[in-house]
Design an enzyme around this catalytic site. Structure first.
Site, PDB file in Angstrom:
ATOM      1  N   GLY A  99     -16.910 -25.075  52.263  1.00 28.82           N
ATOM      2  CA  GLY A  99     -18.125 -24.585  51.628  1.00 28.82           C
ATOM      3  C   GLY A  99     -18.464 -25.402  50.392  1.00 28.82           C
ATOM      4  CG  ASN A 128     -18.814 -32.749  52.483  1.00 31.48           C
ATOM      5  OD1 ASN A 128     -19.031 -33.177  51.355  1.00 31.48           O
ATOM      6  ND2 ASN A 128     -19.596 -31.852  53.061  1.00 31.48           N
ATOM      7  N   GLY A 167     -15.917 -32.859  46.717  1.00 30.89           N
ATOM      8  CA  GLY A 167     -16.087 -33.432  45.383  1.00 30.89           C
ATOM      9  C   GLY A 167     -15.114 -32.873  44.387  1.00 30.89           C
ATOM     10  CG  PHE A 168     -14.804 -29.557  42.843  1.00 28.31           C
ATOM     11  CD1 PHE A 168     -14.692 -29.351  41.476  1.00 28.31           C
ATOM     12  CD2 PHE A 168     -16.069 -29.535  43.417  1.00 28.31           C
ATOM     13  CE1 PHE A 168     -15.811 -29.136  40.685  1.00 28.31           C
ATOM     14  CE2 PHE A 168     -17.200 -29.323  42.643  1.00 28.31           C
ATOM     15  CZ  PHE A 168     -17.073 -29.127  41.276  1.00 28.31           C
ATOM     16  CB  CYS A 194     -12.976 -28.498  52.902  1.00 23.41           C
ATOM     17  SG  CYS A 194     -13.896 -29.706  51.923  1.00 23.41           S
ATOM     18  CD  GLU A 221     -14.200 -29.173  60.343  1.00 23.26           C
ATOM     19  OE1 GLU A 221     -15.040 -29.268  59.429  1.00 23.26           O
ATOM     20  OE2 GLU A 221     -12.969 -29.089  60.119  1.00 23.26           O
ATOM     21  CD  GLN A 223     -11.938 -27.777  46.747  1.00 25.04           C
ATOM     22  OE1 GLN A 223     -12.839 -27.022  46.381  1.00 25.04           O
ATOM     23  NE2 GLN A 223     -12.181 -29.001  47.198  1.00 25.04           N
ATOM     24  CG  HIS A 275     -14.126 -31.341  57.020  1.00 25.50           C
ATOM     25  ND1 HIS A 275     -14.585 -30.039  57.003  1.00 25.50           N
ATOM     26  CD2 HIS A 275     -14.420 -31.865  55.810  1.00 25.50           C
ATOM     27  CE1 HIS A 275     -15.144 -29.786  55.836  1.00 25.50           C
ATOM     28  NE2 HIS A 275     -15.052 -30.868  55.089  1.00 25.50           N
ATOM     29  CB  SER A 306     -19.682 -28.629  52.512  1.00 23.85           C
ATOM     30  OG  SER A 306     -18.758 -27.709  53.047  1.00 23.85           O
TER      31      SER A 306
END
Length: 397
Positions: A228, A298, A300-301, A256, A356, A260, A354, A49
């Protein structure tokens, strides 16, 4: 002690930070982002990612425990560049098989050390994530700035094809096999199928270009949409696949970037956060239980839902979509960003963070149990109703 080669970091707004070469000598460009985790740098570096991003570590001391052969989250380092304040001279840990700087140099990762990462992080928080360049071969800020501004932006970047597996592979269930999941690899981390395996799930990981028929040909009971890199607004093919899975009532779980994708499939938009969430200490409210979890992020969108945005509290109500009702299941308590969705009428749910936890806290590990329960409930729904009790109906995510 040998004197290090000088290096500079230049942001696209012209702000410049001097430092010393760390890792490979050379020049690199990407999107400058900061990670607030005080541990887990090896997992961060090998997380797909972070492809095309230059990671600033806010923790001052990096490299203390070296690197090892077990903690990688993929087969290589993905960050475009690395920024640290005070690198460890020696990595010291019984699991270490080498030093961090040597690993960076071996894989050609250009980094910079001796940077005031606190000042750099504050600048990115105020101005937002932006393009950046690091160079240990050209110390002219104006020259480097010109190339920084020519570098591609993250908005509009379609990156899944650059990080996905080239061939399908299988991670077998641990112990008794219960279910089969087909994972669409948009930049998957190794710990995802590991966490599923402990629930008796065999995971088939397939390339990002795979069709839904290829995923289901594995005998999958459900589909997983992986994390990703890149802009989810570009991922039209995975969105179309998710919509078809929803039509077929195939159980879906997205994490993540996958969250989206599923959000877009349900009819919602996405948008770029100012500086994103990256670290292992983000507080998230699970609306189903009322519990607050400390979670690893993690991204940014984020997903845009009606009535949310600009820090507004996300409405706790059913939102109508093409696939029935949807609720916002999880919310970040720092800024009210949507962190999870749960479909009411189809077997699908997502989280933006996340569970995990590689690296990070384990507060959200229960979400893999929810996924297993969702698959089990869907399997019961498909069985003949004769002889079943009402309590054997489908579990909700």
């Amino acid at each position: 002690m040998t004197k290090r080669r000088p290096a500079i970091l230049v942001l696209e707004d012209g702000r410049t930070f001097p430092g010393e070469a760390y890792g490979s000598v050379g020049e690199t460009f990407g999107e400058a982002v900061f990670n607030t985790g005080m541990t887990g740098y090896q997992e961060t570096l090998t997380d797909p990612s972070y492809h095309r991003q230059v990671v600033v570590q806010t923790a001052p001391h990096i490299g203390n425990t070296g690197v090892n052969a077990e903690d990688d989250e993929s087969g290589r380092i993905w960050v475009a560049g690395y920024v640290v304040r005070d690198p460890a001279r020696i990595g010291s840990n019984w699991r270490a098989s080498g030093g961090l700087e040597d690993r960076l140099a071996t894989e050609g990762v250009v980094g910079i050390s001796g940077v005031d990462t606190r000042a750099l992080t504050r600048h990115l928080r105020e101005r937002g994530a932006m393009r950046v360049g690091i160079s240990s071969i050209d110390n002219d800020p104006k020259s480097l700035l010109t190339r920084v501004r020519q570098a591609p932006q993250m908005v509009g970047a379609d990156l899944s094809a650059e990080v996905t597996t080239t061939e399908p592979y299988v991670v077998e269930a641990v112990g008794e096999h219960r279910f089969t999941v087909a994972a669409l690899d948009l930049g998957i981390k190794r710990n995802v199928p590991r966490r599923l395996a402990t629930r008796g799930v065999t995971t088939h990981v397939l390339p990002a270009s795979s069709s839904i028929d290829q995923l289901l040909a594995t005998g999958a009971d459900a589909i997983f949409l992986s994390p990703g890199p890149g802009d989810p607004a570009t991922a039209d093919a995975p969105v179309a696949l998710a919509r078809e899975a929803l039509r077929r009532q195939v159980p879906l779980f997205g994490i993540c970037f996958g969250s989206q994708i599923l959000g877009r499939a349900l009819g919602f938009g996405t948008y770029k956060l100012g500086y994103g969430h990256r670290g292992i200490n983000q507080p998230v409210l699970d609306r189903a239980t009322g519990k607050v979890e400390v979670t690893s992020h993690n991204h940014g969108f984020a997903v845009q839902v009606p009535g949310a945005g600009d820090g507004a509290v996300v409405p706790d109500q059913v939102i109508d979509t093409d696939f029935g009702g949807v609720r916002v299941s999880h919310v970040c308590l720092n800024d009210n960003v949507v962190e999870g969705l749960r479909a009411v009428d189809v077997p699908a749910f997502t989280v933006q963070y996340h569970p995990e936890a590689a690296a990070g806290p384990h507060d959200a590990d229960y979400l893999f149990d929810r996924f297993a329960e969702l698959i089990e409930g869907r399997a019961l729904d498909r069985q003949p109703s004769e002889g079943r009790t009402h309590s054997e109906g489908r579990s909700n995510a």
